[in-house]
Scaffold this motif. Sequence first.
Motif, mmCIF file in Angstrom:
data_model
loop_
_atom_site.group_PDB
_atom_site.id
_atom_site.type_symbol
_atom_site.label_atom_id
_atom_site.label_comp_id
_atom_site.label_asym_id
_atom_site.label_seq_id
_atom_site.Cartn_x
_atom_site.Cartn_y
_atom_site.Cartn_z
ATOM 1 N N GLU A 1 -3.331 -6.038 -6.461
ATOM 2 C CA GLU A 1 -3.139 -5.647 -7.855
ATOM 3 C C GLU A 1 -3.612 -4.217 -8.108
ATOM 4 O O GLU A 1 -3.122 -3.554 -9.034
ATOM 5 N N SER A 2 -4.567 -3.743 -7.284
ATOM 6 C CA SER A 2 -5.074 -2.386 -7.457
ATOM 7 C C SER A 2 -4.154 -1.333 -6.854
ATOM 8 O O SER A 2 -4.327 -0.138 -7.136
ATOM 9 N N CYS A 3 -3.177 -1.752 -6.041
ATOM 10 C CA CYS A 3 -2.213 -0.783 -5.509
ATOM 11 C C CYS A 3 -1.398 -0.211 -6.665
ATOM 12 O O CYS A 3 -1.069 -0.927 -7.622
ATOM 13 N N PRO A 4 -1.048 1.059 -6.605
ATOM 14 C CA PRO A 4 -0.324 1.683 -7.713
ATOM 15 C C PRO A 4 0.921 0.892 -8.095
ATOM 16 O O PRO A 4 1.716 0.496 -7.228
ATOM 17 N N ALA A 5 1.067 0.639 -9.387
ATOM 18 C CA ALA A 5 2.218 -0.109 -9.887
ATOM 19 C C ALA A 5 3.285 0.862 -10.371
ATOM 20 O O ALA A 5 3.059 1.612 -11.327
ATOM 21 N N PRO A 6 4.458 0.881 -9.755
ATOM 22 C CA PRO A 6 5.521 1.783 -10.199
ATOM 23 C C PRO A 6 6.101 1.326 -11.524
ATOM 24 O O PRO A 6 6.071 0.147 -11.866
ATOM 25 N N ARG A 7 6.605 2.268 -12.287
ATOM 26 C CA ARG A 7 7.296 1.925 -13.524
ATOM 27 C C ARG A 7 8.611 1.243 -13.187
ATOM 28 O O ARG A 7 9.294 1.602 -12.234
ATOM 29 N N ALA A 8 8.936 0.252 -13.992
ATOM 30 C CA ALA A 8 10.182 -0.473 -13.760
ATOM 31 C C ALA A 8 11.399 0.410 -13.955
ATOM 32 O O ALA A 8 12.483 0.126 -13.457
ATOM 33 N N ASP A 9 11.227 1.534 -14.696
ATOM 34 C CA ASP A 9 12.356 2.427 -14.940
ATOM 35 C C ASP A 9 12.260 3.708 -14.111
ATOM 36 O O ASP A 9 12.886 4.713 -14.423
ATOM 37 N N ALA A 10 11.434 3.650 -13.027
ATOM 38 C CA ALA A 10 11.184 4.871 -12.262
ATOM 39 C C ALA A 10 12.276 5.176 -11.265
ATOM 40 O O ALA A 10 12.199 6.138 -10.527
ATOM 41 N N HIS B 1 0.843 -1.192 0.000
ATOM 42 C CA HIS B 1 0.000 0.000 0.000
ATOM 43 C C HIS B 1 0.882 1.248 0.000
ATOM 44 O O HIS B 1 1.904 1.299 0.688
ATOM 45 N N PRO B 2 0.518 2.274 -0.771
ATOM 46 C CA PRO B 2 1.352 3.489 -0.825
ATOM 47 C C PRO B 2 1.506 4.181 0.525
ATOM 48 O O PRO B 2 2.483 4.912 0.735
ATOM 49 N N ASP B 3 0.554 3.971 1.455
ATOM 50 C CA ASP B 3 0.684 4.552 2.785
ATOM 51 C C ASP B 3 1.439 3.645 3.747
ATOM 52 O O ASP B 3 1.599 3.982 4.922
ATOM 53 N N GLY B 4 1.874 2.485 3.254
ATOM 54 C CA GLY B 4 2.611 1.546 4.087
ATOM 55 C C GLY B 4 4.092 1.556 3.757
ATOM 56 O O GLY B 4 4.718 2.608 3.656
ATOM 57 N N LEU B 5 4.634 0.360 3.521
ATOM 58 C CA LEU B 5 6.069 0.234 3.271
ATOM 59 C C LEU B 5 6.452 0.515 1.823
ATOM 60 O O LEU B 5 7.644 0.639 1.533
ATOM 61 N N ALA B 6 5.489 0.582 0.919
ATOM 62 C CA ALA B 6 5.807 0.672 -0.510
ATOM 63 C C ALA B 6 6.766 1.814 -0.822
ATOM 64 O O ALA B 6 7.700 1.663 -1.629
ATOM 65 N N GLY B 7 6.566 2.965 -0.187
ATOM 66 C CA GLY B 7 7.427 4.103 -0.464
ATOM 67 C C GLY B 7 8.851 3.925 0.006
ATOM 68 O O GLY B 7 9.744 4.686 -0.402
ATOM 69 N N ARG B 8 9.085 2.906 0.842
ATOM 70 C CA ARG B 8 10.429 2.668 1.367
ATOM 71 C C ARG B 8 11.156 1.538 0.642
ATOM 72 O O ARG B 8 12.331 1.301 0.901
ATOM 73 N N ILE B 9 10.440 0.808 -0.221
ATOM 74 C CA ILE B 9 11.039 -0.334 -0.906
ATOM 75 C C ILE B 9 11.762 0.148 -2.159
ATOM 76 O O ILE B 9 11.146 0.648 -3.096
ATOM 77 N N ARG B 10 13.074 0.003 -2.172
ATOM 78 C CA ARG B 10 13.886 0.537 -3.264
ATOM 79 C C ARG B 10 13.723 -0.267 -4.551
ATOM 80 O O ARG B 10 13.897 0.268 -5.646
ATOM 81 N N ASN B 11 13.422 -1.545 -4.442
ATOM 82 C CA ASN B 11 13.193 -2.370 -5.637
ATOM 83 C C ASN B 11 11.720 -2.743 -5.726
ATOM 84 O O ASN B 11 11.350 -3.904 -5.931
ATOM 85 N N LEU B 12 10.843 -1.741 -5.584
ATOM 86 C CA LEU B 12 9.404 -1.986 -5.518
ATOM 87 C C LEU B 12 8.847 -2.708 -6.744
ATOM 88 O O LEU B 12 8.040 -3.637 -6.583
ATOM 89 N N PRO B 13 9.196 -2.352 -7.982
ATOM 90 C CA PRO B 13 8.639 -3.105 -9.122
ATOM 91 C C PRO B 13 8.955 -4.594 -9.036
ATOM 92 O O PRO B 13 8.084 -5.440 -9.255
ATOM 93 N N GLN B 14 10.207 -4.914 -8.710
ATOM 94 C CA GLN B 14 10.619 -6.306 -8.605
ATOM 95 C C GLN B 14 9.912 -6.994 -7.445
ATOM 96 O O GLN B 14 9.408 -8.120 -7.578
ATOM 97 N N TRP B 15 9.851 -6.330 -6.284
ATOM 98 C CA TRP B 15 9.261 -6.943 -5.098
ATOM 99 C C TRP B 15 7.745 -7.090 -5.273
ATOM 100 O O TRP B 15 7.171 -8.120 -4.883
ATOM 101 N N ARG B 16 7.081 -6.089 -5.864
ATOM 102 C CA ARG B 16 5.641 -6.173 -6.092
ATOM 103 C C ARG B 16 5.302 -7.357 -6.990
ATOM 104 O O ARG B 16 4.361 -8.113 -6.712
ATOM 105 N N ALA B 17 6.047 -7.535 -8.068
ATOM 106 C CA ALA B 17 5.797 -8.654 -8.975
ATOM 107 C C ALA B 17 5.989 -9.981 -8.257
ATOM 108 O O ALA B 17 5.209 -10.934 -8.449
#
Length: 264
Positions: A188-197, A146-162
């Motif tokens: 799946e409805s949580c915002p998906a970051p771009r892999a090149d972001a 969730h964007p209000d949770g740990l997502a903003g702190r995960i440096r490899n978020l695209p990889q970890w989300r997948a």
Amino acid sequence: MTTTTEPVGALVRRWRERRRRSQLDVSLAAELSTRHLSCIETGRANPSRDMIRRLCDELDVPLRERNALYLAAGFAPAHPERALADLGAARAAVEAVLAGHEPNPALAVNVRWELLAANRAMGLFLGAGAGEPADPPFNVLKATLHPDGLAGRIRNLPQWRAHVLRRVRRQLDRTSAAGLAELLAELESCPAPRADAGEVAPPGPADDLVVPLLLSTEYGELALLYTTTVFGSPRDVTLDEIAIETFFPADPGTAATLRALAAP
């Protein structure tokens, strides 16, 4: 407990197809004729209690769903369901693993990744990075993506989300547990970051081995690997659904930080 109005034969067929097994394959492994299995699946024969057990063993049906098959066939459920607090030696084993894993984070979750218990090290991250859930119980994966949770702190978020979404899909396919389809849809409805972001960190020593969790925290940059432990041969529904997630440092800097946090 899962309840159903479907006949037992339909449930057997569904689990056989879910496991991608043929009638011939299952009948040979469970030691019954293909014709008998076909008659069970079409409702022309009623399986005995022992036959249900044999088919469930062969198809690796989770205990909660086994109870549904017993009920559909007119039998009492075979597997009790107790609260974690009532699991005796098994609960003590969970607590021992969590405590013994210090200074590294560890937590116990159920089949829907709802938090059951966590050690002190894990509590530091759950408290620091995960907001309070709107409704209990606390879901670890929701707090992670969730964007209000740990997502903003995960440096490899695209990889970890997948990676997380693949785990939930596999769990749903394996268990058909109630609530998992809804959890998957919400994740799946949580915002998906771009892999090149720019969230993907440069490869580290662990990246060639497993997918690490690369986390920015108030304690510094951390790289974590995880393992999952489950109980062997459970007979209780709750115990069958418990998984212990233990995290390990993926580099010396993370190990030093975790040791420092554990120091009195």
